[in-house]
Design a protein around this motif. Structure first.
Motif, PDB file in Angstrom:
ATOM      1  N   PRO A  59       0.813  -1.227   0.000  1.00  0.00           N
ATOM      2  CA  PRO A  59       0.000   0.000   0.000  1.00  0.00           C
ATOM      3  C   PRO A  59       0.841   1.269   0.000  1.00  0.00           C
ATOM      4  O   PRO A  59       1.814   1.391   0.747  1.00  0.00           O
ATOM      5  N   GLY A  60       0.466   2.192  -0.879  1.00  0.00           N
ATOM      6  CA  GLY A  60       1.102   3.491  -0.932  1.00  0.00           C
ATOM      7  C   GLY A  60       2.428   3.530  -1.647  1.00  0.00           C
ATOM      8  O   GLY A  60       3.111   4.555  -1.621  1.00  0.00           O
ATOM      9  N   ARG A  61       2.818   2.420  -2.296  1.00  0.00           N
ATOM     10  CA  ARG A  61       4.096   2.408  -2.982  1.00  0.00           C
ATOM     11  C   ARG A  61       3.928   1.879  -4.401  1.00  0.00           C
ATOM     12  O   ARG A  61       2.991   1.153  -4.704  1.00  0.00           O
ATOM     13  N   TYR A  62       4.870   2.286  -5.229  1.00  0.00           N
ATOM     14  CA  TYR A  62       4.951   1.697  -6.552  1.00  0.00           C
ATOM     15  C   TYR A  62       5.493   0.278  -6.422  1.00  0.00           C
ATOM     16  O   TYR A  62       6.117  -0.065  -5.420  1.00  0.00           O
ATOM     17  N   PRO A  63       5.286  -0.566  -7.400  1.00  0.00           N
ATOM     18  CA  PRO A  63       5.829  -1.926  -7.293  1.00  0.00           C
ATOM     19  C   PRO A  63       7.351  -1.892  -7.228  1.00  0.00           C
ATOM     20  O   PRO A  63       7.998  -1.036  -7.838  1.00  0.00           O
ATOM     21  N   VAL A  64       7.921  -2.824  -6.481  1.00  0.00           N
ATOM     22  CA  VAL A  64       9.368  -2.898  -6.293  1.00  0.00           C
ATOM     23  C   VAL A  64       9.848  -4.275  -6.712  1.00  0.00           C
ATOM     24  O   VAL A  64       9.258  -5.296  -6.322  1.00  0.00           O
ATOM     25  N   ALA A  65      10.925  -4.306  -7.497  1.00  0.00           N
ATOM     26  CA  ALA A  65      11.496  -5.558  -7.991  1.00  0.00           C
ATOM     27  C   ALA A  65      12.534  -6.081  -7.005  1.00  0.00           C
ATOM     28  O   ALA A  65      13.431  -5.341  -6.588  1.00  0.00           O
ATOM     29  N   TYR A  66      12.424  -7.353  -6.650  1.00  0.00           N
ATOM     30  CA  TYR A  66      13.366  -8.020  -5.750  1.00  0.00           C
ATOM     31  C   TYR A  66      14.098  -9.108  -6.513  1.00  0.00           C
ATOM     32  O   TYR A  66      13.472 -10.001  -7.093  1.00  0.00           O
ATOM     33  N   PHE A  67      15.434  -9.042  -6.473  1.00  0.00           N
ATOM     34  CA  PHE A  67      16.299  -9.964  -7.200  1.00  0.00           C
ATOM     35  C   PHE A  67      16.829 -11.049  -6.273  1.00  0.00           C
ATOM     36  O   PHE A  67      17.119 -10.787  -5.100  1.00  0.00           O
ATOM     37  N   PRO A  68      17.007 -12.268  -6.783  1.00  0.00           N
ATOM     38  CA  PRO A  68      17.708 -13.277  -5.981  1.00  0.00           C
ATOM     39  C   PRO A  68      19.116 -12.787  -5.658  1.00  0.00           C
ATOM     40  O   PRO A  68      19.763 -12.130  -6.486  1.00  0.00           O
ATOM     41  N   ARG A  69      19.593 -13.116  -4.466  1.00  0.00           N
ATOM     42  CA  ARG A  69      20.929 -12.648  -4.064  1.00  0.00           C
ATOM     43  C   ARG A  69      21.995 -13.130  -5.040  1.00  0.00           C
ATOM     44  O   ARG A  69      22.950 -12.402  -5.351  1.00  0.00           O
ATOM     45  N   ASP A  70      21.857 -14.339  -5.558  1.00  0.00           N
ATOM     46  CA  ASP A  70      22.895 -14.852  -6.458  1.00  0.00           C
ATOM     47  C   ASP A  70      22.831 -14.238  -7.856  1.00  0.00           C
ATOM     48  O   ASP A  70      23.679 -14.526  -8.708  1.00  0.00           O
ATOM     49  N   ALA A  71      21.824 -13.376  -8.105  1.00  0.00           N
ATOM     50  CA  ALA A  71      21.757 -12.655  -9.377  1.00  0.00           C
ATOM     51  C   ALA A  71      22.503 -11.330  -9.326  1.00  0.00           C
ATOM     52  O   ALA A  71      22.608 -10.627 -10.327  1.00  0.00           O
ATOM     53  N   VAL A  72      23.004 -10.977  -8.139  1.00  0.00           N
ATOM     54  CA  VAL A  72      23.753  -9.739  -7.955  1.00  0.00           C
ATOM     55  C   VAL A  72      25.238 -10.048  -8.052  1.00  0.00           C
ATOM     56  O   VAL A  72      25.725 -11.036  -7.470  1.00  0.00           O
ATOM     57  N   LEU A 270       3.090  11.481  -6.281  1.00  0.00           N
ATOM     58  CA  LEU A 270       4.323  11.858  -5.598  1.00  0.00           C
ATOM     59  C   LEU A 270       5.509  11.439  -6.454  1.00  0.00           C
ATOM     60  O   LEU A 270       5.652  10.268  -6.791  1.00  0.00           O
ATOM     61  N   PRO A 271       6.397  12.388  -6.812  1.00  0.00           N
ATOM     62  CA  PRO A 271       7.438  12.067  -7.787  1.00  0.00           C
ATOM     63  C   PRO A 271       8.633  11.319  -7.237  1.00  0.00           C
ATOM     64  O   PRO A 271       9.336  10.664  -7.996  1.00  0.00           O
ATOM     65  N   HIS A 272       8.905  11.417  -5.942  1.00  0.00           N
ATOM     66  CA  HIS A 272      10.161  10.882  -5.428  1.00  0.00           C
ATOM     67  C   HIS A 272       9.921   9.860  -4.328  1.00  0.00           C
ATOM     68  O   HIS A 272       8.970   9.963  -3.568  1.00  0.00           O
ATOM     69  N   GLY A 273      10.821   8.923  -4.240  1.00  0.00           N
ATOM     70  CA  GLY A 273      10.761   7.915  -3.195  1.00  0.00           C
ATOM     71  C   GLY A 273      11.772   6.835  -3.468  1.00  0.00           C
ATOM     72  O   GLY A 273      12.368   6.762  -4.555  1.00  0.00           O
ATOM     73  N   ILE A 274      11.989   5.973  -2.502  1.00  0.00           N
ATOM     74  CA  ILE A 274      12.964   4.905  -2.655  1.00  0.00           C
ATOM     75  C   ILE A 274      12.580   3.955  -3.795  1.00  0.00           C
ATOM     76  O   ILE A 274      13.420   3.302  -4.404  1.00  0.00           O
ATOM     77  N   ASP A 275      11.278   3.932  -4.115  1.00  0.00           N
ATOM     78  CA  ASP A 275      10.760   3.002  -5.118  1.00  0.00           C
ATOM     79  C   ASP A 275      10.555   3.623  -6.484  1.00  0.00           C
ATOM     80  O   ASP A 275      10.136   2.945  -7.416  1.00  0.00           O
ATOM     81  N   ARG A 276      10.831   4.899  -6.630  1.00  0.00           N
ATOM     82  CA  ARG A 276      10.589   5.539  -7.923  1.00  0.00           C
ATOM     83  C   ARG A 276      11.397   6.827  -8.030  1.00  0.00           C
ATOM     84  O   ARG A 276      11.876   7.379  -7.050  1.00  0.00           O
ATOM     85  N   GLY A 277      11.511   7.325  -9.275  1.00  0.00           N
ATOM     86  CA  GLY A 277      12.150   8.594  -9.551  1.00  0.00           C
ATOM     87  C   GLY A 277      11.498   9.210 -10.762  1.00  0.00           C
ATOM     88  O   GLY A 277      11.946   9.010 -11.884  1.00  0.00           O
ATOM     89  N   LEU A 278      10.415   9.940 -10.548  1.00  0.00           N
ATOM     90  CA  LEU A 278       9.655  10.483 -11.673  1.00  0.00           C
ATOM     91  C   LEU A 278      10.192  11.864 -12.055  1.00  0.00           C
ATOM     92  O   LEU A 278       9.483  12.858 -12.062  1.00  0.00           O
ATOM     93  N   ASP A 279      11.468  11.913 -12.361  1.00  0.00           N
ATOM     94  CA  ASP A 279      12.125  13.155 -12.764  1.00  0.00           C
ATOM     95  C   ASP A 279      12.268  13.203 -14.276  1.00  0.00           C
ATOM     96  O   ASP A 279      12.715  12.230 -14.889  1.00  0.00           O
ATOM     97  N   PRO A 280      11.937  14.356 -14.897  1.00  0.00           N
ATOM     98  CA  PRO A 280      12.174  14.466 -16.338  1.00  0.00           C
ATOM     99  C   PRO A 280      13.625  14.211 -16.711  1.00  0.00           C
ATOM    100  O   PRO A 280      13.908  13.736 -17.814  1.00  0.00           O
ATOM    101  N   ASP A 281      14.558  14.495 -15.804  1.00  0.00           N
ATOM    102  CA  ASP A 281      15.972  14.303 -16.112  1.00  0.00           C
ATOM    103  C   ASP A 281      16.277  12.875 -16.541  1.00  0.00           C
ATOM    104  O   ASP A 281      17.212  12.635 -17.298  1.00  0.00           O
TER     105      ASP A 281
END
Length: 295
Positions: A59-72, A270-281
């Protein structure tokens, strides 16, 4: 909209409700396999690459992708002492991300003391969107936030009568608007420029970015600041409204078939957050920075 943010079905301010005999919990999280190859770019290197990504909707967040540790990639993550407590998933461990001569603190995280029902998240790593250089699905860059498979846009032509006025001045008058239905938002009405008094539109600096439509440019009308906008080069998926103009009810008078449109609540993004960056840049980088990197 998506499942859990804006006014989606799992959001705190959902516009609809579930028809159940017993009330649902105030917070519901939904995790699902993304079933797409996703990659993360940082320091001009690929630091994560997997087709086994889990997408978390909360709730209140954009979807967040979680990677397996061995994929990093090895050596990219360094555990920090910093810990936080997630409302549903327990203690959160944070990492400094280092690659290609660059280092950013609190740029990734994982949940290390998961309840049994959240075992699918065990050992998985998420990366802060704005801290990374870029995210990709296959060789195509994904901008703004992780793509939400439940976000939908439909555009329809109509013969309804739309009139826009600034006091007594008619700014637009059309019987051929396009209506854009975007999940979680009120309908938006777009007007062909041939049906607009373009002398009333004063371009202003500053664009905003929608991950599903592209860059929006804005116009002031007389004393009404940023009363209209246009996707001058809308993305192909919403090409039907490219270069058309939409007007903001509440900022300027917009009548549809003789009825005044009102600004509906819950439409702020809301443009900014740990889960998103809605900046035109993110879209205005040079061509080299935006290119797709082949495998």
């Amino acid at each position: 909209m998506g499942l859990a943010w804006q006014q989606g079905p799992l959001a705190a301010a959902a516009v609809g409700h579930f028809l159940t005999a017993q009330p649902l919990p105030e917070r519901l999280l939904f995790a699902e396999p993304l079933r797409r190859r996703m990659r993360v770019r940082f320091g001009d290197l690929w630091i994560a690459d997997s087709d086994d990504v889990v997408l978390l909707h909360e709730p209140g967040r954009y979807p967040v992708a979680y990677f397996p540790r061995d994929a990093v990639e090895p050596g990219v993550l360094a555990v920090e002492e910093h810990r936080t407590e997630h409302h549903d998933l327990g203690e959160t461990t944070w990492f400094t991300v280092t690659a290609g001569g660059r280092s950013v603190r609190r740029a990734a995280w994982c949940h290390g003391a998961l309840p049994e029902y959240a075992a699918v998240m065990d050992g998985r790593i998420a990366f802060a969107w704005r801290a990374m250089d870029a995210f990709y699905e296959e060789d195509d860059r994904i901008v703004g936030h992780a793509a939400d498979p439940y976000h939908r846009i439909d555009i329809r032509s109509t013969s309804r009568h739309l009139v826009v006025r600034d006091g007594e001045q008619v700014v637009a008058d059309t019987r051929r608007p396009m209506v854009l239905y975007e999940s979680g938002f009120a309908p938006r009405w777009y007007v062909p420029r041939a049906d607009i008094d373009e002398s009333a539109l004063i371009p202003v600096d500053g664009q905003t970015f929608c991950p599903y439509k592209g860059l929006a440019s804005y116009y002031t009308i007389a004393e009404r600041s940023r009363a209209a906008w246009s996707y001058l080069d809308a993305w192909p998926e919403v090409g039907a409204v490219r270069n058309l103009v939409s007007f903001e009810p509440g900022t300027i008078d917009v009548d549809l078939d003789g009825h005044r449109l009102r600004l509906e609540p819950g439409q702020t993004v809301l443009p900014h957050g740990i889960d998103r960056g809605l900046d035109p840049d993110e879209l205005l980088l040079d061509a080299t920075a935006r290119r797709a990197y082949p495998s």
